[in-house]
Design a protein around this motif. Sequence first.
Motif, short mmCIF file in Angstrom:
data_model
loop_
_atom_site.label_atom_id
_atom_site.label_comp_id
_atom_site.label_asym_id
_atom_site.label_seq_id
_atom_site.Cartn_x
_atom_site.Cartn_y
_atom_site.Cartn_z
N GLY A 20 3.47 -0.97 4.67
CA GLY A 20 3.40 0.34 3.17
C GLY A 20 4.42 0.95 2.80
O GLY A 20 5.38 0.48 3.31
N SER B 13 0.63 -1.68 0.14
CA SER B 13 0.00 -0.08 -0.18
C SER B 13 1.33 1.13 0.08
O SER B 13 1.76 1.29 0.48
N ASP B 14 0.73 2.31 -0.73
CA ASP B 14 0.97 3.54 -1.13
C ASP B 14 0.50 4.33 -0.80
O ASP B 14 1.43 5.91 -0.26
N GLU B 15 -0.15 4.08 0.85
CA GLU B 15 -1.28 5.51 1.38
C GLU B 15 -0.53 6.16 2.46
O GLU B 15 -0.84 7.28 2.69
N ASP B 16 0.39 5.32 2.88
CA ASP B 16 0.98 6.54 3.61
C ASP B 16 2.27 6.89 3.40
O ASP B 16 2.80 8.10 4.28
#
Length: 304
Positions: free
Chosen positions: A249, A121-124
Amino acid sequence: MSKAGYVLAAGMLASAMAVAQEPAPVSDEEMQAAYQQHVEDILASVSPEHGIIALKGAPVSLDVPEDFDFYDSAESQTILEDLWGNPPDSTILGMLFPAGETAASSVWGAVLTYEATGYVSDEDAASQDYDALLASMQKQTREANPEYKRQGYPTVELVGWAVPPSYDAQSHGVSWAKDLVFDDSETHTLNYDMRLLGRRGVLSVNFVAPIDAVGEVKDVAPDVLDIPHFDPGSTYADYVDGDKKAGYGVAALIAGTTGAVVAKKLGLLGVGLLVLKKGWIIVLALLGGVGGWFKRTFGGGARD
């Protein structure tokens, strides 16, 4: 002859044989010439590739322009193990160098590996405090060093960011650079990391170079990251619900490249690149497989 006489005679014979078999000392100049020939022999066994190349071991294809030279997995292992003295590592998928430069003369080399970790995930990426992350990584490295030393790997000090982390949301590429010092060496090593996120895993493009080459590596890094592309069906955008997830992440991806990975994979690699660049063969001779080559070739050390 008495039993004692036989023992004495055997001892004298063993001593004489030891003297007779002791290799003649060799000069630094002779070692330099022999090692240079060794380097030339190794480089003659590898040849660069260009154009469209399917990267074996990863769902990735390379588009290698004439500005760069690519060496496949087997040739890269020859460079890393036989030329640079690194321990065997079957995870190496290939290496990139500037066109026209050899592994013995280039200011940088880039190692390609792939991990099928799942979707990261690249959300952070946009909200991460990278200064706080650095402090955590430095602490982790200090705490782990005694164990690396016990296992025979170089200890490492993470001095700081040579280039702070950045994430490109369009290409799904993340890059950062660490300033490292191994053991008691005063030589700083640049560890410039790039990761390309895919549907099922992460492609790693890892530069190793002297710290004073940070500007050159930073300039060329975007062009190098343009070379690999995930194959259709394996891109980051191809992710669908139900696919395997990595469970972490971008921040954890960055933090996970310190510690054992650095000490094991980059200690000798970084030193080897610096040594070959500057010709410090006596230092390189102490490292891993290259040391074994010196022992086989000369059977002894250089004379003062």
